[in-house]
Design a protein around this motif. Sequence first.
Motif, PDB file in Angstrom:
ATOM      1  N   ILE A  18       9.794  18.566  -8.286  1.00  0.00           N
ATOM      2  CA  ILE A  18      10.625  19.267  -7.309  1.00  0.00           C
ATOM      3  C   ILE A  18       9.817  19.832  -6.151  1.00  0.00           C
ATOM      4  O   ILE A  18      10.359  20.287  -5.155  1.00  0.00           O
ATOM      5  N   ALA A  21      10.283  19.580  -2.225  1.00  0.00           N
ATOM      6  CA  ALA A  21      11.346  20.288  -1.514  1.00  0.00           C
ATOM      7  C   ALA A  21      11.126  21.797  -1.472  1.00  0.00           C
ATOM      8  O   ALA A  21      11.622  22.466  -0.564  1.00  0.00           O
ATOM      9  N   LEU A  53      16.455  18.200  -3.568  1.00  0.00           N
ATOM     10  CA  LEU A  53      16.010  18.270  -4.962  1.00  0.00           C
ATOM     11  C   LEU A  53      16.540  17.089  -5.775  1.00  0.00           C
ATOM     12  O   LEU A  53      15.865  16.594  -6.680  1.00  0.00           O
ATOM     13  N   ARG A 142      19.730  14.132 -12.694  1.00  0.00           N
ATOM     14  CA  ARG A 142      19.833  15.447 -12.053  1.00  0.00           C
ATOM     15  C   ARG A 142      21.312  15.717 -11.792  1.00  0.00           C
ATOM     16  O   ARG A 142      21.999  14.883 -11.194  1.00  0.00           O
ATOM     17  N   SER A 144      24.215  18.401 -10.300  1.00  0.00           N
ATOM     18  CA  SER A 144      24.341  19.496  -9.338  1.00  0.00           C
ATOM     19  C   SER A 144      25.790  19.935  -9.177  1.00  0.00           C
ATOM     20  O   SER A 144      26.710  19.112  -9.223  1.00  0.00           O
ATOM     21  N   VAL A 179      20.935  21.645 -10.950  1.00  0.00           N
ATOM     22  CA  VAL A 179      20.762  22.305  -9.648  1.00  0.00           C
ATOM     23  C   VAL A 179      22.126  22.816  -9.197  1.00  0.00           C
ATOM     24  O   VAL A 179      23.062  22.023  -9.034  1.00  0.00           O
TER      25      VAL A 179
END
Length: 230
Positions: A18, A21, A53, A142, A144, A179
């Motif tokens: 990560i 970012a 991210l 990932r 989000s 995230v």
Amino acid sequence: MSDDGFQTADTQPESYRIGDAIPIPGFDTVPPGTNVLVSGPPMLGKQRLALELLAIGSQTEHAITVTPDTNGTRLRRAYGSVRNANPGRFHVIDCTGATGKGSMNDTRVMKYVSSPGDLTGIGMGIVKCTRDIDSEAESGLRLSVLSVSTLVQYANSQRVFNFLHTITGRVSAAEYLGVTTLDPTAHDTQDVNTFTSLFDAVVELREANDGSREIRVVGWPEAPRTWHEF
């Protein structure tokens, strides 16, 4: 696959990168199962940071995003403008309920839910995405949610907390990277603290006195809590 339908990739990364970012020493990578909250007032780039991210790992990992604010097609365009983004691995659950003149038929990379208040439908959309990704999964995912503050406008804080508790729990169990974004100025202190308690680390954004942006990480032992220019 777990009992609730969430898919676990056959091969998980040893960590999620990560640091490209977030320019904070000691916060370059996080272990699988980590939940990160991006918190800050409006107009400071929370959504853009979240997309960055997600994009960092997109050459080998997939990403799923719940969007109650931004039309899914526009969000995919915004994601496509992020460095190293791979749109073919970016899956969107559009729960804005307003897709303009476009179709609301589900596709491989886009699922539709009628309202940000339909938290059950959003959860089912996530499950559908993980099933679609199943045969393509190589390593890592990932997940989000953009953003908690909008969900609270359509469902009360307790329902949203229960929803997030489930999502963050599955991120941990399936060894994803989570995230989520939050505007703390839109909630009372008790609700902010309650939501924040679900996350392993909080990335805070603020506007400095000279108008520039600053960033810091709270809750991560290896990262200093000092503010950095961003």
